[in-house]
Scaffold this active site. Structure first.
Site, short mmCIF file in Angstrom:
data_model
loop_
_atom_site.label_atom_id
_atom_site.label_comp_id
_atom_site.label_asym_id
_atom_site.label_seq_id
_atom_site.Cartn_x
_atom_site.Cartn_y
_atom_site.Cartn_z
N HIS A 169 0.84 -1.19 0.00
CA HIS A 169 0.00 0.00 0.00
C HIS A 169 0.88 1.25 0.00
CE1 HIS A 169 -2.26 3.17 2.43
NE2 HIS A 169 -2.96 3.07 1.32
N SER A 170 0.49 2.25 -0.79
CA SER A 170 1.08 3.58 -0.73
C SER A 170 2.60 3.52 -0.88
CB SER A 170 0.67 4.26 0.59
OG SER A 170 0.95 5.63 0.58
#
Length: 324
Positions: free
Chosen positions: A116-117
């Site tokens: 994620h991210s």
């Protein structure tokens, strides 16, 4: 929900899902992680976002196929993992070494990645530079290293460098950071994430990010390394990103949240997406309704997309994790 219930929520959640804490030795200490699923199957390694930790996947992983394994890591300076030595700064290219340490620890020849991210940005670079080591990629709401305007980059470096030095000196003093009630830490996380994380999901990140104050009963402080705030990320050009995209020919799922910004000119995303769609028949771009942390706050929206991709491309690998 009262404070005590919030504090025990994650512990109860982990017990119910048979989660095992693991520690992986690295030259400056250890990487901490949470292992979900069978121990005799090579797990999909999960990397979290900036200033988050392995808890960011706590609500998503239980909705994914139970015969698969997942190893969510705390990156250095986050969660329960060691900080880098004093006098140093966090550099994104360290992921090249960290993932190799993990592979060596368990004797893996390949690695699968779900991130994620910031974690997605890191594994984009890793997978492109070492494509023969990566058998599948899943990126949640971030795709590639960000591109800065030259004038913005210069001013950012000028502002961040002295702040980094001050944060490093504070670390060396070994003084306890400011502390808060548990309810206040929920407020700070919720507000700091600009409503990207629901209040109900906050405990899953706070569990690994807080330590009890030694000075004040019933108060907590944020234990992540404050030097993390002053990193700059990969500073290479869009041409490098585009060249790296040509190497990403493994099964690759990119899930973009509809209410989350791109953090840079969308043109830079579109250029890379075009290369991936042209060169990789197994690249998929899917959109889900939600904010940057939709995988944590509303995992039921993300899980079907991820599970469908895994059911088509994940292959059981019987490499044993002999040191667990």
């Amino acid at each position: 929900m009262d404070t005590q219930s919030l504090e025990t929520l994650v512990e109860r959640h982990d017990r119910e899902h048979g989660v095992q804490e693991v520690r992986i030795p690295v030259p400056f200490g250890e990487l901490a992680g949470k292992w979900w699923g069978p121990r005799n199957v090579r797990p999909i390694v999960c990397l979290h976002g900036w200033q988050d930790n392995a808890g960011t996947f706590d609500t998503l992983i239980p909705l994914l196929p139970s015969h698969m394994s997942f190893l969510a890591l705390d990156l250095p300076g986050h969660g329960y993992s060691s900080r880098i030595p004093d006098g140093m700064s966090y550099q994104p290219m360290n992921v090249f070494y960290l993932l190799n340490f993990v592979m060596q620890e368990y004797g893996w020849r390949k690695i699968s990645l779900l991130s994620h991210s910031m974690g997605s940005v890191l594994h984009y670079a890793y997978a492109a530079i070492f494509p023969t080591r990566v058998d599948l990629l899943i990126s949640l709401d971030a795709l590639k290293p960000q591109i800065f305007r030259p004038e913005g980059l210069v001013s950012m470096m000028a502002e961040l460098t002295p702040e980094l030095l001050r944060a490093d000196l504070r670390n060396q003093e070994r003084t306890e950071p400011p502390s808060y009630t548990y309810a206040e830490t929920v407020d700070r996380l919720y507000e700091g994430a600009v409503n990207s994380i629901t209040r109900e999901a906050c405990p899953f990140l706070l569990q690994r990010n807080l330590r009890k104050s030694a000075k004040f009963p019933d108060r907590y402080y944020f234990a992540r390394d404050s030097r993390l705030k002053y990193g700059t990320g990969f500073l290479w050009s869009q041409e490098v990103n585009k060249r790296l995209a040509q190497n990403l020919t493994m099964p690759f799922l990119f899930v973009k949240a509809t209410e989350s910004p791109y953090w840079e000119r969308k043109q830079y995303y579109d250029e890379v997406i075009e290369i991936l769609e042209r060169n990789n028949a197994r690249f998929e771009l899917r959109y889900v309704e939600g904010t940057h942390h939709v995988h944590l706050s509303h995992p039921e929206r993300v899980a079907p997309v991820v599970a469908d991709f895994l059911n088509r491309y994940w292959q059981r690998d019987e490499e044993m994790a002999s040191k667990l």
